[in-house]
Design an enzyme around this catalytic site. Structure first.
Site, mmCIF file in Angstrom:
data_model
loop_
_atom_site.group_PDB
_atom_site.id
_atom_site.type_symbol
_atom_site.label_atom_id
_atom_site.label_comp_id
_atom_site.label_asym_id
_atom_site.label_seq_id
_atom_site.Cartn_x
_atom_site.Cartn_y
_atom_site.Cartn_z
ATOM 1 C CE LYS A 157 -12.237 -9.293 -24.668
ATOM 2 N NZ LYS A 157 -13.595 -9.596 -24.198
ATOM 3 C CE1 TYR B 30 12.799 -29.022 -38.857
ATOM 4 C CE2 TYR B 30 11.296 -27.152 -38.855
ATOM 5 C CZ TYR B 30 12.529 -27.710 -38.535
ATOM 6 O OH TYR B 30 13.470 -26.955 -37.901
HETATM 7 C C1 LIG Z 1 -14.632 -9.371 -24.896
HETATM 8 C C2 LIG Z 1 -15.887 -8.970 -24.291
HETATM 9 C C3 LIG Z 1 -16.824 -8.194 -24.996
HETATM 10 C C4 LIG Z 1 -16.681 -7.837 -26.450
HETATM 11 O O1 LIG Z 1 -17.052 -8.938 -27.248
HETATM 12 P P1 LIG Z 1 -17.021 -8.871 -28.838
HETATM 13 O O2 LIG Z 1 -17.623 -10.140 -29.285
HETATM 14 O O3 LIG Z 1 -15.595 -8.778 -29.220
HETATM 15 O O4 LIG Z 1 -17.792 -7.689 -29.215
HETATM 16 C C5 LIG Z 1 -17.930 -7.734 -24.323
HETATM 17 N N1 LIG Z 1 -18.121 -8.050 -23.026
HETATM 18 C C6 LIG Z 1 -17.272 -8.825 -22.326
HETATM 19 C C7 LIG Z 1 -17.576 -9.130 -20.915
HETATM 20 C C8 LIG Z 1 -16.137 -9.320 -22.921
HETATM 21 O O5 LIG Z 1 -15.295 -10.081 -22.241
#
Ligand SMILES: *Cc1c(COP(=O)(O)O)cnc(C)c1O
Length: 818
Positions: free
Chosen positions: A489, A713
């Site tokens: 993602k 700035y």
């Molecule tokens: C992002 C996510 C993960 C992975 O989590 P990490 O801490 O990056 O390993 C696992 N399950 C779900 C539902 C997520 O949204």
């Protein structure tokens, strides 16, 4: 040529089935690298992360007819692969090694074996370059120096070669004896010995002794006698040696002095009573040391002094990596200037073949130098490789390759790089994966520049080898049969989604997950065929889900109702149910179950593939009890679900931190996220992971600031004394957090930490470089292996996830393999 009957005797195998006499030409250990089925023998290796036996049917279907296997019933194998020759061996890797050792023993040529903590690959590449005017050299491709890489390297040895140069690397005791048997070096080079001992060894002494086992039968060992431990061990073992030293006048080659002068280093040395001087075209310590090893070999081989300087002048830094990046007109460029021999071409073509289907594959190739083969034979081999890798278009550059134009279909030829650039029209290249591979003298960097999109000076470099290392680290923790879903993602945590997804597909993970439908669509459009779960699909995207074969996460009754309202009568649908066990973000609760079952029962065409939940505090010990509670309630809810559905579903709850902390609860699948990108969320096993991304930018201008003047700035950066500042090309619009302003953050310039001075601007910021010799154009590292995400995140009160995903889309991503 070796045939299958002989193979049987050499590797001590039991013939399960011999159907036909076949030649043994190519050794295959990775099913994905198949390019020439005829003449290939596949060794099914049962490795730590994968089992080669799984790929026998696929390889058979692709035309492979020779297998060495460890497992399987003779009758079943014969039935499954009726036309194949099959050998059974106790250990396939060992069989491969035996074969390579046998092959090596057929040749009388001198072979140089190289080991050491660093510099093996560079010394190998340089020596082969320095000696190639006198010899036809065969060498390890890239850094093929492992238990698997060495046999594959040695297998390349052919009758026309006059010298072999192979490197050997080990990670634990016991391994070097194997490599010695395969390489059978007649000359040795021990490059360096690091002071720290590697994981696998109890002491540096043990490591030295183990590495020296490569040299038990050499006529001569080259090494630097300034490594006391090494020197003592070589003396104690009575290995005949050629030493060089900065300190010991009695060494065979005594280095009186090394002085940096501009871009060169002047070396004054004494050899056989004669004091001489030479220039090396490098100034860093590691390169000087590597060059001195080479000098020792050249002197020993009596290469005339007048020749040595000329050859050294032509040495160039070994590009240790192969880069992949976006280019003009939707093209994707693989830039490999590593070397230009046949083995290197084959490896680069493998990588190109593994890229997603973005239109056609194109190869831009110069004359192939240093192959040791007669021209006609060489280009026939090149043409075979090109065809086997399904390259659709070839651009040949150089007078030699042009002579063999008839061997290539759909190809164009130019006699020089300048000719090509003259004729170059960007419009001729569209949506192609272009491999650019040229010998140094052809200056293909000019071609790469012509293809590159204009970018500003900030890039996020992604180390694909480190990523695979991390993947394998988590894999090694999984029980056999546990599936692996990888979270890609948010543009794969900022790293670049299709490239990462493609690598994961290549390495055969089971599932990918993205947050939104568009992310899934982008993956499909880039050739990703793995199952993909979409965690937050909106109702207006349900049609797209089906169109692109994406599987939604369903977390509420309303959402399920919306989903079933658009089902088409004959179709089947896969969904994933999210259960809320305490995160209180998304998910069904127990109270919703009856209504959920009712709805599912009315729509049997909807199949629940998996049920999962998410841990709220897996990364922190204080929440261990709560995590355990979540795991328990998930297990009971998911089991109830399964009973009502009357079919098996995949159950999963662990994220990266969970995999480390709750190994007993892997259930059917785990979901790997941040760990893949090099951050171990619990902190306990950070050392085991490799950092994956490096954010780099460039210095635009250097300024002298007088005491009392201000920088940036709001005039927040005040010079307490006279300072020198560097303005670097990264700001908050690139994702560089404004909280790093005014000394909170640092960047690395020339390896030194330089604090921010003043506020971070939109596209730039200023750092204090007082006392450093910084110039416009220098590279600044914003984060990377030496300045970690974990440390930076802590300094501004956030988490590494945020820093990674904040790197804005205008920052170009460059992927590389070592
Ligand atoms: C992002 C996510 C993960 C992975 O989590 P990490 O801490 O990056 O390993 C696992 N399950 C779900 C539902 C997520 O949204």
């Amino acid at each position: 040529m070796l045939d299958f009957q002989q193979l049987q005797n050499i590797i001590n195998g039991k013939a399960l089935q011999v159907v036909q006499p076949l030649p043994v030409v190519h050794l295959l250990t990775d099913s994905r690298k198949l390019s020439q089925p005829a003449g290939s023998v596949f060794f099914a290796i049962n490795g730590k992360y994968n089992d080669g036996h799984k790929y026998l049917p696929q390889l058979y279907a692709q035309g492979v007819r020779q297998f060495a296997v460890e497992q399987g019933e003779a009758a079943t194998l014969a039935q499954q692969f009726p036309e194949a020759n099959i050998l059974q061996v106790p250990d396939s890797l060992e069989a491969l090694q035996q074969l390579a050792a046998w092959h090596r023993a057929q040749f009388q040529v001198p072979v140089i074996g190289i080991t050491g903590s660093n510099g093996k690959t560079i010394v190998k590449e340089w020596l082969s370059q320095l000696l190639s005017p006198d010899e036809l050299v065969v060498k390890s491709p890239r850094s093929y120096n492992s238990q698997l890489g060495v046999p594959l390297s040695v297998w390349q040895l052919q009758p026309n070669h006059t010298l072999g140069i192979f490197e050997a690397g080990i990670s634990q005791p016991g391994e070097m004896e194997n490599l010695q048997r395969i390489i059978q070096p007649t000359i040795g080079i021990f490059t360096t010995i690091g002071s720290a001992h590697d994981e696998g060894f109890v002491s540096t002494k043990q490591k030295v002794d183990e590495k020296l086992k490569l040299f038990t039968a050499v006529e001569l060992l080259f090494y630097c006698a300034d490594y006391e431990l090494l020197h003592a061990a070589v003396q104690a073992q009575g290995i005949k040696s050629f030493t060089w030293s900065h300190n010991r006048k009695e060494a065979d080659l005594y280095i009186n002095a090394t002085n940096v002068a501009g871009h060169k280093t002047i070396v004054v040395y004494t050899y056989q009573g004669q004091k001489q001087r030479l220039a090396i075209p490098f100034t860093d310590e590691a390169s000087i040391e590597n060059a001195l090893h080479c000098l020792a070999v050249l002197l020993y081989r009596r290469v005339p002094l007048s020749e040595i300087q000329g050859r050294l002048d032509r040495l160039h830094p070994v590009a240790m990596r192969l880069e992949m990046k976006e280019a003009i007109n939707g093209c994707y460029l693989i830039d490999d200037t590593y070397n230009n021999d046949l083995a290197g071409l084959s490896i680069a073509l493998d990588l190109q073949a593994s890229q997603p289907q973005r239109g056609q594959h194109t190869l831009i190739l110069s004359d192939v130098l240093e192959s040791g083969l007669p021209e006609a034979e060489l280009y026939l081999k090149v043409a075979e490789l090109v065809q086997a890798h399904k390259v659709q278009r070839v651009v040949g550059i150089g007078s030699t390759i042009s002579k063999y134009s008839h061997l290539f279909s759909k190809a164009e030829f130019y006699t020089s790089t300048a000719d090509f650039l003259q004729a170059f029209d960007p419009a001729d290249f569209r949506n192609e994966v272009i491999l650019v591979k040229g010998a140094r003298v052809f200056e293909f960097e000019k071609i790469v520049q012509a293809f590159q999109q204009k970018v500003h000076g900030t890039v996020l470099e992604v180390n694909l080898d480190a990523l695979v290392h991390n993947l394998n680290y988590y894999r090694s923790k999984l029980k056999p049969g546990t599936k692996l879903m990888v979270m890609v993602k948010a543009f794969a945590y900022g790293s670049g989604s299709s490239e990462i997804a493609n690598l994961l597909q290549f390495h055969r993970v089971d599932y990918l997950a993205v947050a939104y439908v568009d992310e899934g669509v982008a993956l499909r459009e880039n050739g990703i065929t793995l199952p993909i779960m979409v965690m937050n699909p909106s109702p207006d995207s349900f049609v797209k889900l089906r169109q692109y074969n994406l599987e939604p996460e369903i977390y509420s009754l309303e959402q399920l109702q919306a989903f079933v309202s658009v089902l088409e009568p004959e179709a089947r649908y896969k969904i994933h149910l999210k259960l809320d066990t305490g995160m209180h973000r998304l998910g069904f609760e127990k109270e919703n179950f009856e209504a959920l079952f009712e709805l599912l029962a009315q729509h049997p065409q909807v199949q629940v593939v998996s049920a999962f939940s998410h841990l709220a505090g897996a990364d922190e010990v204080v929440h261990n009890d709560f995590s355990q509670q979540q795991i328990a309630s998930f297990t009971s809810m998911a089991t109830a679900l399964e009973e009502r559905l009357k079919y098996k579903i995949i159950k999963h709850i662990l994220n990266s931190a969970g995999i480390v902390r709750f190994p007993a609860h892997q259930l059917d699948m785990v979901r790997l996220g941040i760990g893949l990108y090099g951050v171990e969320a619990t902190g306990a096993e950070q050392e085991a992971l490799r950092p994956v991304s490096t954010l780099k930018t460039t210095v635009s201008q250097v300024k002298s600031i007088k005491q009392g003047e201000t920088v940036g700035y709001s005039r927040r950066g005040i010079a307490s004394t006279d300072r020198t500042t560097a303005t670097i090309a990264i700001g908050y619009a690139d994702g560089y957090d404004r909280r790093f302003s005014n000394g909170v953050g640092h960047v690395l310039l020339h390896g030194q930490r330089c604090p921010l001075i003043g506020n971070v601007c939109m596209d730039m910021c200023m750092v204090d470089v007082t006392g450093l010799n910084v110039k416009a154009g220098d590279t600044a590292i914003v984060f990377g292996p030496q300045l970690t995400l974990v440390e930076l995140a802590k300094s501004i009160g956030t988490i590494p996830y945020e820093l990674l995903t904040n790197v804005s889309m205008r920052v170009k991503r460059v992927f590389y393999a070592e």
